[in-house]
Design a protein around this motif. Structure first.
Motif, PDB file in Angstrom:
ATOM      1  N   GLN A 204      -4.862 -51.412  77.740  1.00 50.98           N
ATOM      2  CA  GLN A 204      -4.210 -52.376  76.854  1.00 50.98           C
ATOM      3  C   GLN A 204      -4.777 -53.783  77.046  1.00 50.98           C
ATOM      4  N   TRP A 205      -5.111 -54.129  78.294  1.00 49.38           N
ATOM      5  CA  TRP A 205      -5.700 -55.444  78.560  1.00 49.38           C
ATOM      6  C   TRP A 205      -7.057 -55.553  77.857  1.00 49.38           C
ATOM      7  N   VAL A 226     -15.705 -46.408  86.940  1.00 51.91           N
ATOM      8  CA  VAL A 226     -16.424 -46.953  88.096  1.00 51.91           C
ATOM      9  C   VAL A 226     -17.918 -46.658  87.983  1.00 51.91           C
ATOM     10  N   ALA A 227     -18.252 -45.426  87.593  1.00 48.30           N
ATOM     11  CA  ALA A 227     -19.669 -45.042  87.462  1.00 48.30           C
ATOM     12  C   ALA A 227     -20.375 -45.874  86.404  1.00 48.30           C
ATOM     13  N   ALA A 228     -19.724 -46.081  85.269  1.00 48.67           N
ATOM     14  CA  ALA A 228     -20.330 -46.860  84.194  1.00 48.67           C
ATOM     15  C   ALA A 228     -20.519 -48.311  84.603  1.00 48.67           C
ATOM     16  N   CYS A 229     -19.505 -48.857  85.257  1.00 50.40           N
ATOM     17  CA  CYS A 229     -19.603 -50.241  85.708  1.00 50.40           C
ATOM     18  C   CYS A 229     -20.707 -50.381  86.764  1.00 50.40           C
ATOM     19  N   SER A 230     -20.764 -49.436  87.696  1.00 55.95           N
ATOM     20  CA  SER A 230     -21.776 -49.472  88.758  1.00 55.95           C
ATOM     21  C   SER A 230     -23.187 -49.371  88.187  1.00 55.95           C
ATOM     22  N   ALA A 231     -23.332 -48.657  87.082  1.00 56.37           N
ATOM     23  CA  ALA A 231     -24.642 -48.497  86.443  1.00 56.37           C
ATOM     24  C   ALA A 231     -25.052 -49.727  85.647  1.00 56.37           C
ATOM     25  N   GLY A 232     -24.127 -50.686  85.505  1.00 57.93           N
ATOM     26  CA  GLY A 232     -24.463 -51.899  84.771  1.00 57.93           C
ATOM     27  C   GLY A 232     -24.218 -51.821  83.287  1.00 57.93           C
ATOM     28  N   VAL A 233     -23.404 -50.850  82.856  1.00 61.08           N
ATOM     29  CA  VAL A 233     -23.128 -50.704  81.420  1.00 61.08           C
ATOM     30  C   VAL A 233     -22.384 -51.927  80.887  1.00 61.08           C
ATOM     31  N   GLY A 234     -21.480 -52.454  81.700  1.00 59.44           N
ATOM     32  CA  GLY A 234     -20.712 -53.612  81.253  1.00 59.44           C
ATOM     33  C   GLY A 234     -19.611 -53.938  82.242  1.00 59.44           C
ATOM     34  N   LEU A 235     -18.694 -54.811  81.819  1.00 59.14           N
ATOM     35  CA  LEU A 235     -17.544 -55.188  82.641  1.00 59.14           C
ATOM     36  C   LEU A 235     -16.485 -54.085  82.548  1.00 59.14           C
ATOM     37  N   ALA A 236     -15.699 -53.939  83.641  1.00 61.55           N
ATOM     38  CA  ALA A 236     -14.629 -52.943  83.648  1.00 61.55           C
ATOM     39  C   ALA A 236     -13.439 -53.490  84.411  1.00 61.55           C
ATOM     40  N   VAL A 237     -12.258 -53.078  83.981  1.00 61.14           N
ATOM     41  CA  VAL A 237     -11.025 -53.409  84.699  1.00 61.14           C
ATOM     42  C   VAL A 237     -10.759 -52.270  85.676  1.00 61.14           C
ATOM     43  N   LEU A 238     -10.831 -52.577  86.969  1.00 60.45           N
ATOM     44  CA  LEU A 238     -10.763 -51.540  88.002  1.00 60.45           C
ATOM     45  C   LEU A 238      -9.819 -51.947  89.136  1.00 60.45           C
ATOM     46  N   PRO A 239      -9.240 -50.953  89.818  1.00 59.18           N
ATOM     47  CA  PRO A 239      -8.484 -51.268  91.033  1.00 59.18           C
ATOM     48  C   PRO A 239      -9.428 -51.799  92.109  1.00 59.18           C
ATOM     49  N   HIS A 240      -8.981 -52.802  92.839  1.00 63.00           N
ATOM     50  CA  HIS A 240      -9.785 -53.317  93.952  1.00 63.00           C
ATOM     51  C   HIS A 240     -10.127 -52.195  94.931  1.00 63.00           C
ATOM     52  N   LEU A 241      -9.195 -51.271  95.105  1.00 66.51           N
ATOM     53  CA  LEU A 241      -9.363 -50.158  96.039  1.00 66.51           C
ATOM     54  C   LEU A 241     -10.638 -49.368  95.767  1.00 66.51           C
ATOM     55  N   ILE A 257      -1.893 -57.293  85.546  1.00 63.61           N
ATOM     56  CA  ILE A 257      -1.578 -55.875  85.315  1.00 63.61           C
ATOM     57  C   ILE A 257      -1.457 -55.086  86.630  1.00 63.61           C
ATOM     58  N   ASP A 258      -1.281 -55.792  87.749  1.00 62.42           N
ATOM     59  CA  ASP A 258      -1.104 -55.092  89.018  1.00 62.42           C
ATOM     60  C   ASP A 258       0.113 -54.167  88.930  1.00 62.42           C
ATOM     61  N   GLN A 259       0.041 -53.048  89.665  1.00 62.45           N
ATOM     62  CA  GLN A 259       1.106 -52.046  89.601  1.00 62.45           C
ATOM     63  C   GLN A 259       1.715 -51.808  90.984  1.00 62.45           C
TER      64      GLN A 259
END
Length: 295
Positions: A204-205, A226-241, A257-259
């Motif tokens: 939603q964000w 995570v895989a797409a972001c790590s490959a440099g595809v673009g920005l991603a909203v991910l858990p810090h964990l 949006i922390d849970q």
């Protein structure tokens, strides 16, 4: 020094630290996490109203009050051992506990710590159920759960253990390719979620910031994000964990949006020894990872 408020679990930790002079050694000897050992020492000191150790970079040394407590603590230890010898079965925990949780909590948080639980309770089996979309505590599909959505019904006991924090992340390769400058969500490539996962706070964000602009890609799992972001595809909203250990760079850690991380237990299983053991294990694991979870 009054000892009416002392709890045996805390005293046991006190003895282990006093004998080893180190939190690390005491934690290893007791099959506990370092954060748990530290917390129990602090709880005992608070209960007694006295510092028991001098904290040095070389280790923990007893204060005068701590030295005075050792003899009484060893008396408690002797009583506990005699009770254990008389009731050996009381110390044994066996059987299976079914834990429902999210895939990311299972793989990054719970399973890496599982050997510690197995070492302390070799006859206890933890069945980890990660398909939480189909697991229902009310149908008795699981005995206990660690999840990010707080249940609003059912005969369950709830305890908030911590927070799963999220950030906007990018790979070094993506940042190098795009060049210097602040984040521009009108131009930056963004990895989004498929429509089937549009209910997620992260999805939603992203939908709000894209404002109808096409994403760089769509996925249906955190692992793929995570895989797409790590490959440099673009920005991603991910858990810090998940993002921090992979060397991804956090561009914004305040997305709103922390849970919450909730421990949910069947109310009629609260007295079960094996369920209590697993619940305490989960509390320790979340407490020890708090800095990584919340960043």
């Amino acid at each position: 020094m009054e000892n009416s408020n002392m709890v045996w679990d805390d005293v046991r930790v006190f003895l282990a630290v006093s004998r080893s002079g180190s939190l690390n050694a005491a934690a290893a000897a007791l099959s506990l996490g370092i954060a748990t050992v530290s917390r129990r020492i602090e709880r005992l000191e608070t209960a007694l109203g006295q510092p028991l150790f001098l904290r040095h970079h070389t280790g923990y040394r007893l204060t005068d009050d701590g030295s005075e407590l050792v003899a009484r603590a060893e008396e408690m230890e002797a009583v506990a051992r005699s009770l254990g010898a008389a009731l050996p079965s009381a110390q044994e925990v066996s059987g299976t506990v079914r834990l429902a949780t999210a895939e990311n909590l299972a793989t990054a948080l719970i399973l890496p710590a599982l050997p510690r639980l197995r070492l302390a309770h070799p006859n206890l089996v933890l069945e980890v159920l990660t398909d939480i979309a189909t697991v229902n505590l009310h149908r008795r599909d699981a005995d206990i759960a660690l999840r990010m959505v707080k249940p609003d019904r059912g005969n369950v006991s709830l305890q908030r253990l911590g927070t799963l924090g999220y950030g906007l992340y990018a790979a070094p390769a993506y940042l190098e390719r795009r060049g210097a400058g602040p984040v521009d969500l009108d131009k930056d490539e963004v990895i989004a979620w498929a429509d089937s996962h549009s209910h997620l706070p992260a999805a939603q964000w992203i939908e709000r910031v894209l404002r109808g602009r096409a994403p760089a890609g769509l996925t249906t799992s955190l692992a793929a994000q995570v895989a797409a972001c790590s490959a440099g595809v673009g920005l991603a909203v991910l858990p810090h964990l998940l993002a921090t250990p992979r060397g991804l760079i956090c561009l914004d850690a305040d997305l709103g949006i922390d849970q919450g991380i909730w421990l949910v237990t069947q109310s009629d299983l609260l007295s079960s020894r094996r369920v209590k053991v697993v619940a305490e294990f989960l509390r320790e694991v979340v407490a020890e990872a708090r800095d990584t979870l919340e960043r």
